[in-house]
Scaffold this active site. Structure first.
Site, PDB file in Angstrom:
ATOM      1  N   SER A  96      -4.383  -9.270  -7.917  1.00 36.50           N
ATOM      2  CA  SER A  96      -4.515  -8.727  -7.088  1.00 36.50           C
ATOM      3  C   SER A  96      -5.113  -8.219  -5.734  1.00 36.50           C
ATOM      4  CB  SER A  96      -5.532  -6.885  -7.651  1.00 36.50           C
ATOM      5  OG  SER A  96      -4.599  -6.498  -9.209  1.00 36.50           O
ATOM      6  N   ILE A 168     -10.944   0.785  -3.931  1.00 35.15           N
ATOM      7  CA  ILE A 168     -10.347  -0.052  -2.860  1.00 35.15           C
ATOM      8  C   ILE A 168     -10.197  -1.715  -3.429  1.00 35.15           C
ATOM      9  CG2 ILE A 168     -10.206  -0.638  -0.720  1.00 35.15           C
ATOM     10  CD1 ILE A 168      -9.655   2.022  -1.076  1.00 35.15           C
ATOM     11  N   ALA A 247       3.716  -4.718  -1.827  1.00 30.63           N
ATOM     12  CA  ALA A 247       2.652  -4.779  -3.282  1.00 30.63           C
ATOM     13  C   ALA A 247       3.207  -3.973  -4.274  1.00 30.63           C
ATOM     14  CB  ALA A 247       0.924  -3.446  -2.737  1.00 30.63           C
ATOM     15  N   GLU A 368      -0.983   1.816  -6.810  1.00 36.92           N
ATOM     16  CA  GLU A 368       0.315   1.826  -6.478  1.00 36.92           C
ATOM     17  C   GLU A 368       1.728   2.764  -6.754  1.00 36.92           C
ATOM     18  OE1 GLU A 368       0.569  -1.920  -5.033  1.00 36.92           O
ATOM     19  OE2 GLU A 368      -1.374  -2.242  -4.970  1.00 36.92           O
ATOM     20  N   PHE A 388       8.524  17.703  -7.278  1.00 40.05           N
ATOM     21  CA  PHE A 388       6.951  16.710  -6.399  1.00 40.05           C
ATOM     22  C   PHE A 388       6.055  18.254  -5.989  1.00 40.05           C
ATOM     23  CE2 PHE A 388       8.644  13.016  -6.072  1.00 40.05           C
ATOM     24  CZ  PHE A 388       6.910  11.902  -6.269  1.00 40.05           C
TER      25      PHE A 388
END
Length: 389
Positions: A96, A168, A247, A368, A388
């Protein structure tokens, strides 16, 4: 003699290039020498020695390794993925750290920053002298980042930034944050030095997962930024979402490293642990578990390598990244849970890596993009219908 290796049962590395093999071996050696002896203690004490590790990680070219120029190594995407796998075999917190530094903090500066921003920040971040973080998630805005409340408005030629970001990675220790905020023009990215007045970094405590990782909250109270703090190359959610795709690509490789480490630990343990007069590795139910784990990991590795080749060819779609992230994290979690059963009571001890990887992966499953969100991304791509809203 065993015919298959627990590290790579279907010889994925046989179809990797010499450079890819060398990078994987280098990272594996680094993890073995600099991480494995101490990571259980870091996990137990809920600390991550970022400052001690950042420079060595930079020295071997791992920080922003898939980016070009400014001190970055410029490797292939597949090589970056294989490096993530080896890092996460050490600990998800280690992967990470590297992932946030390279894919979430350095990537947007490289892709969307000005030449001045690139020259100011990227060489120090590549060397490990500067640590970065990525501010997108908020207390009330996780899976729906477009609902963010953090906002910036113009005041003459300056910007005034207000809001809060949470969960974060690298947040409490970063020297610079790439922060996404609403503006009258749309969502913009800002490069914010963490010493800026009005910017507060807070550490999140009491985690039971990713304990060997620095996780924090970023608070902005009338933070005044110069005009050149904004990333000029992108407006809208395309900016932060493209960073997340970078990521997530590392995660779809990395999670398998955690699974592999648990699998290897279980194979080694079962060969030594004797019950009813023979090693438990010789019992049918244990071997059935090993077979299932080997199949799962091999399928995940094959998928990861294929997606890496697509990315290197410029053909990888974001929805395919979702397939890899969702599938391979699920695979790794199931492998860890099965490995835990083989170790019995020892499976919950930090003397072995299994429970550490297992709890870490619960966070990896969520961050993520939760598994629900990735499932809906894949569903929309298959049907053309968005669930959604």
């Amino acid at each position: 003699m065993t015919a298959l290796s627990a590290t790579d049962p279907v010889d994925i590395h046989a179809v990797c290039s010499d450079d890819e093999k060398a990078i994987a071996e280098t990272v594996r050696g680094f993890v073995k020498s600099a991480v494995l002896d101490d990571v259980a203690t870091w996990f137990e004490e809920a600390r991550f020695p970022a400052r001690e590790l950042a420079k060595p990680l930079g020295d071997i070219g791992l920080l922003g390794m898939h980016l070009e120029g400014y001190g970055c190594a410029g490797t292939s995407a597949t090589a970056y993925g294989l490096a993530c796998l080896e890092l996460e075999a050490g600990d998800s917190g280690l992967r990470s750290f590297v992932s946030v530094q390279g894919s979430l903090a350095m990537f947007p500066i490289r892709a969307y920053g000005s030449e001045e921003q690139r020259a100011q920040w990227l060489p120090g971040m590549a060397s490990g002298e500067l640590i970065g973080c990525f501010g997108l998630t908020e207390p009330d805005s996780g899976s729906d980042p477009s609902s963010m409340r953090t906002a910036a408005h113009r005041d003459g030629s300056d910007w005034i930034l207000n809001g809060t970001k949470t969960w974060i990675t690298n947040g409490p220790i970063a020297d610079v944050a790439v922060v996404w905020a609403r503006t009258d023009e749309g969502v913009r990215g800002f490069v914010v030095p963490t010493g800026t007045p009005g910017f507060e970094q807070r550490e999140i405590h009491h985690k039971m997962s990713l304990r060997a990782s620095a996780t924090g909250e970023l608070v902005f109270d009338d933070v005044r930024l110069p005009a050149d703090a904004v990333l000029p190359g992108v407006i809208g959610m395309r900016g932060p979402l493209s960073c997340l795709d970078e990521a997530r690509f590392g995660i779809l490789f990395g999670a398998l490293g955690a699974g592999r480490a648990a699998f290897e630990a279980a194979v080694g343990y079962a060969g030594d642990r004797t019950q009813f007069g023979k090693p438990i590795a010789g019992f049918q139910l244990t071997q059935a578990k090993f077979a299932d784990m080997a199949v799962r990991l091999s399928s995940g590795l094959t998928l990861a390598l294929h997606l890496g080749r697509l990315k290197d060819a410029g053909l990888l779609k974001p929805e395919q990244v979702s397939i890899g992230k969702l599938g391979n994290v699920r695979t790794a979690i199931e492998v860890c849970r099965t490995a835990r059963t083989i170790l019995g009571a020892n499976g919950i001890s930090l003397e072995y890596p299994v429970i550490r990887h297992m709890t870490n992966l619960e966070s990896v499953l969520t961050y993520e993009g939760t598994e629900e969100v990735h499932a809906l991304v894949i569903g929309k791509a298959l049907t053309g219908l968005a669930a959604f809203s």
